[in-house]
Design a protein around this motif. Sequence first.
Motif, PDB file in Angstrom:
ATOM      1  N   GLY A  53      -6.001 -46.407  35.174  1.00  0.00           N
ATOM      2  CA  GLY A  53      -6.800 -47.033  35.948  1.00  0.00           C
ATOM      3  C   GLY A  53      -7.216 -46.595  37.419  1.00  0.00           C
ATOM      4  N   PRO A  54      -5.568 -46.039  38.110  1.00  0.00           N
ATOM      5  CA  PRO A  54      -6.459 -45.069  39.442  1.00  0.00           C
ATOM      6  C   PRO A  54      -7.171 -43.832  38.981  1.00  0.00           C
ATOM      7  CG  PRO A  54      -4.212 -45.995  39.184  1.00  0.00           C
ATOM      8  CD  PRO A  54      -4.917 -45.847  38.018  1.00  0.00           C
ATOM      9  N   GLY A  55      -6.878 -42.713  37.947  1.00  0.00           N
ATOM     10  CA  GLY A  55      -7.957 -42.216  37.266  1.00  0.00           C
ATOM     11  C   GLY A  55      -8.827 -42.334  37.037  1.00  0.00           C
ATOM     12  N   LEU A  56      -8.960 -43.161  36.859  1.00  0.00           N
ATOM     13  CA  LEU A  56     -10.298 -43.854  35.864  1.00  0.00           C
ATOM     14  C   LEU A  56     -11.339 -44.077  38.070  1.00  0.00           C
ATOM     15  CD1 LEU A  56     -10.165 -46.026  32.900  1.00  0.00           C
ATOM     16  CD2 LEU A  56     -11.264 -43.188  33.356  1.00  0.00           C
ATOM     17  N   ALA A  57     -10.907 -44.554  38.765  1.00  0.00           N
ATOM     18  CA  ALA A  57     -11.685 -44.753  39.975  1.00  0.00           C
ATOM     19  C   ALA A  57     -11.335 -43.327  40.865  1.00  0.00           C
ATOM     20  CB  ALA A  57     -10.592 -45.549  40.484  1.00  0.00           C
ATOM     21  N   VAL A  58     -10.522 -42.421  40.890  1.00  0.00           N
ATOM     22  CA  VAL A  58     -11.141 -42.170  41.604  1.00  0.00           C
ATOM     23  C   VAL A  58     -12.290 -40.499  41.033  1.00  0.00           C
ATOM     24  CG1 VAL A  58      -9.917 -39.031  42.127  1.00  0.00           C
ATOM     25  CG2 VAL A  58      -8.762 -41.634  42.744  1.00  0.00           C
ATOM     26  N   ALA A  59     -12.294 -40.950  39.630  1.00  0.00           N
ATOM     27  CA  ALA A  59     -12.683 -40.292  39.508  1.00  0.00           C
ATOM     28  C   ALA A  59     -14.699 -40.591  38.948  1.00  0.00           C
ATOM     29  CB  ALA A  59     -13.095 -40.094  37.356  1.00  0.00           C
ATOM     30  N   ALA A  60     -14.527 -41.932  39.007  1.00  0.00           N
ATOM     31  CA  ALA A  60     -16.070 -42.674  39.584  1.00  0.00           C
ATOM     32  C   ALA A  60     -16.416 -42.518  41.079  1.00  0.00           C
ATOM     33  CB  ALA A  60     -15.257 -44.135  39.201  1.00  0.00           C
ATOM     34  N   ILE A  61     -15.583 -42.706  41.899  1.00  0.00           N
ATOM     35  CA  ILE A  61     -15.793 -42.384  43.262  1.00  0.00           C
ATOM     36  C   ILE A  61     -16.571 -41.011  43.433  1.00  0.00           C
ATOM     37  CG2 ILE A  61     -14.733 -42.256  44.989  1.00  0.00           C
ATOM     38  CD1 ILE A  61     -12.808 -44.365  44.932  1.00  0.00           C
ATOM     39  N   GLY A  74     -10.005 -40.743  52.172  1.00  0.00           N
ATOM     40  CA  GLY A  74     -11.088 -40.819  51.510  1.00  0.00           C
ATOM     41  C   GLY A  74     -12.366 -40.461  51.720  1.00  0.00           C
ATOM     42  N   ARG A  75     -12.698 -39.385  53.218  1.00  0.00           N
ATOM     43  CA  ARG A  75     -13.777 -38.810  52.925  1.00  0.00           C
ATOM     44  C   ARG A  75     -13.846 -37.212  52.462  1.00  0.00           C
ATOM     45  NH1 ARG A  75     -15.043 -39.398  57.618  1.00  0.00           N
ATOM     46  NH2 ARG A  75     -13.492 -41.351  58.482  1.00  0.00           N
ATOM     47  N   TRP A  76     -11.893 -36.720  51.998  1.00  0.00           N
ATOM     48  CA  TRP A  76     -12.341 -35.500  52.050  1.00  0.00           C
ATOM     49  C   TRP A  76     -11.751 -35.619  50.230  1.00  0.00           C
ATOM     50  CZ3 TRP A  76     -13.899 -32.345  54.546  1.00  0.00           C
ATOM     51  CH2 TRP A  76     -13.494 -32.458  56.279  1.00  0.00           C
ATOM     52  N   ILE A  77     -12.142 -37.137  49.102  1.00  0.00           N
ATOM     53  CA  ILE A  77     -11.518 -36.896  48.184  1.00  0.00           C
ATOM     54  C   ILE A  77     -12.845 -36.363  47.065  1.00  0.00           C
ATOM     55  CG2 ILE A  77     -13.973 -39.307  47.704  1.00  0.00           C
ATOM     56  CD1 ILE A  77     -11.753 -40.471  45.981  1.00  0.00           C
ATOM     57  N   VAL A  87      -5.062 -41.515  48.316  1.00  0.00           N
ATOM     58  CA  VAL A  87      -6.174 -42.573  48.036  1.00  0.00           C
ATOM     59  C   VAL A  87      -5.934 -43.980  47.492  1.00  0.00           C
ATOM     60  CG1 VAL A  87      -8.487 -43.792  48.218  1.00  0.00           C
ATOM     61  CG2 VAL A  87      -8.480 -41.653  49.360  1.00  0.00           C
ATOM     62  N   VAL A  88      -5.250 -43.703  46.844  1.00  0.00           N
ATOM     63  CA  VAL A  88      -4.453 -44.158  45.677  1.00  0.00           C
ATOM     64  C   VAL A  88      -3.154 -44.850  45.863  1.00  0.00           C
ATOM     65  CG1 VAL A  88      -3.349 -44.560  43.572  1.00  0.00           C
ATOM     66  CG2 VAL A  88      -5.626 -43.342  43.696  1.00  0.00           C
ATOM     67  N   LEU A  89      -2.401 -43.822  46.895  1.00  0.00           N
ATOM     68  CA  LEU A  89      -1.182 -44.457  47.340  1.00  0.00           C
ATOM     69  C   LEU A  89      -1.019 -45.385  47.995  1.00  0.00           C
ATOM     70  CD1 LEU A  89       1.653 -44.031  47.660  1.00  0.00           C
ATOM     71  CD2 LEU A  89       1.752 -42.195  48.945  1.00  0.00           C
ATOM     72  N   GLY A  90      -3.249 -45.376  49.443  1.00  0.00           N
ATOM     73  CA  GLY A  90      -2.794 -46.182  50.058  1.00  0.00           C
ATOM     74  C   GLY A  90      -3.287 -47.199  49.749  1.00  0.00           C
ATOM     75  N   LEU A 150       0.895 -44.582  38.561  1.00  0.00           N
ATOM     76  CA  LEU A 150       0.251 -45.083  39.690  1.00  0.00           C
ATOM     77  C   LEU A 150       0.226 -44.032  39.945  1.00  0.00           C
ATOM     78  CD1 LEU A 150       0.847 -47.983  41.495  1.00  0.00           C
ATOM     79  CD2 LEU A 150      -1.508 -47.646  39.886  1.00  0.00           C
ATOM     80  N   ALA A 151       1.290 -42.888  40.102  1.00  0.00           N
ATOM     81  CA  ALA A 151       0.773 -41.327  40.759  1.00  0.00           C
ATOM     82  C   ALA A 151       0.681 -40.270  39.816  1.00  0.00           C
ATOM     83  CB  ALA A 151       2.333 -41.418  41.107  1.00  0.00           C
ATOM     84  N   ALA A 152       0.555 -40.213  38.586  1.00  0.00           N
ATOM     85  CA  ALA A 152       0.841 -39.465  37.771  1.00  0.00           C
ATOM     86  C   ALA A 152      -0.606 -39.535  37.164  1.00  0.00           C
ATOM     87  CB  ALA A 152       0.752 -39.191  36.862  1.00  0.00           C
ATOM     88  N   SER A 153      -1.680 -40.936  37.701  1.00  0.00           N
ATOM     89  CA  SER A 153      -3.074 -41.108  37.098  1.00  0.00           C
ATOM     90  C   SER A 153      -3.915 -40.642  38.109  1.00  0.00           C
ATOM     91  CB  SER A 153      -2.921 -43.130  36.994  1.00  0.00           C
ATOM     92  OG  SER A 153      -4.591 -43.165  36.232  1.00  0.00           O
TER      93      SER A 153
END
Length: 457
Positions: A53-61, A74-77, A87-90, A150-153
């Motif tokens: 989930g986290p990896g797909l969410a970051v890629a989508a953003i 988030g402004r530097w993602i 961002v995932v950690l927050g 979560l961290a690895a993804s």
Amino acid sequence: MTATVADSPVSAAPDTPPPAASPAALSRAYRFELVKLFSPWRVRLLILACFLGPGLAVAAINQQSTRPSDTLFGRWIQVSGWAGPLVVLGFAGTWALPLLTSLVAGDVFAAEDRLGTWRHLLVAVRSPRRIFAAKALAGVTVIGLLVLGLAASGIAGGLLAAGDKPLIGLDDHLLSPGDAAGKVVLAWLCVLAPTLALAAVGLLGSVALGRSPMGLLLPVLTALAMQLAQMLPLPVAVRLALPGYAFISWNGLFTDPRQLSPLLIGVAVSLVWAVVATALAYLLFLRRDFTNLTADTAGRRALTHGVVPLAGVFLASIGVIAAATGATGSGIDQDKVQRSLATAFAHLYRLQEQQLHRPPITEAQLRTTAACTKGDGLVAAEGPGNDWRCTVTWHVPGVAITGSAVYQLDVTANGRYIADGDGPKEVNGYFLVHTPDGDLPNPLWQFDGNVDLLAAP
């Protein structure tokens, strides 16, 4: 003459009790509990969701035209791959980790109550102590696996989407990819402490409340209460005494110099809560009467063995922190805000100069200062609020005119602020800057900063 039965040596021997069965090995009980935890479909689904989930969410953003600028980093993602896992950690510290601990630790003992399998487990293991240890270790193992996912993804998704590029720190200084990687991993390790604290609260609720659904919800409710408390203008000592403060104090790793005192205190408080809550759950479990299936004293047990001792730990933590740090008030004052803003502006001004292909300049040459007021000068310049207004001034070598820019600051109770540029247009009044390479995002238009609540005035 035939010997009688009474004269037989076998009948004359005294009765010997059978040897007592030894308890099952802890390793076997631990493996058995792991199998039980991994058996439900919801746990397998959670593990899959954490690793994907986290990896797909970051890629989508990263594919969107807008960035989540209201989220820390988030402004530097789309600029650095190392912003994605932060961002995932927050998000994880606010919602995901409390929910995961509830689903695992909050149900590890209550499941036996619902199924009525305590007698079978006691016959198999033959040691309440080993049962508790096996269940606690299995719960921590599963929670650790979920955090790892979560961290690895998040890291994988960020690097694949934006690449291994330098990251802008929280005070807007540039972090090399290697430095950013180390701090991202350390930040995820630091949030293990408050996660363990919530897991221990879940164990305590699962033991004390039995089959009641409140045991399952206890870690989530505890985390929600701590989040609401962090939004209030509490004194610094009270804020740091909350075990969930380490979920947000990891941002001190990304400043220069690093703001380690709040982070170390938050981690220490979380570990104390984890130890105390686990010890309370252990003592309560050993005192339990497994032969009486109708007794229900969950309300009294939760109050006397849970709420009261943890409230005492909270009050004691406030006293220790206040005495050790000498911190009073909100920890946010005019001098701290001005220093933080001037430092962040100087870092980003150099970045803007690089975008414009101008000669390099140092912070010492800029001699940046900031003058801030709160509430248009009608209230004391201290504490959180969105009514901070600051004027930043700087000096460019070889230019006689002193530069100045205006910012509106929204300072939260935990010290984080968002600085919104209010002119001039050529410096910070527009979200794009015209460069020889085309229009680029203006780093001085809007940026994040952090006030060290424990810094000396």
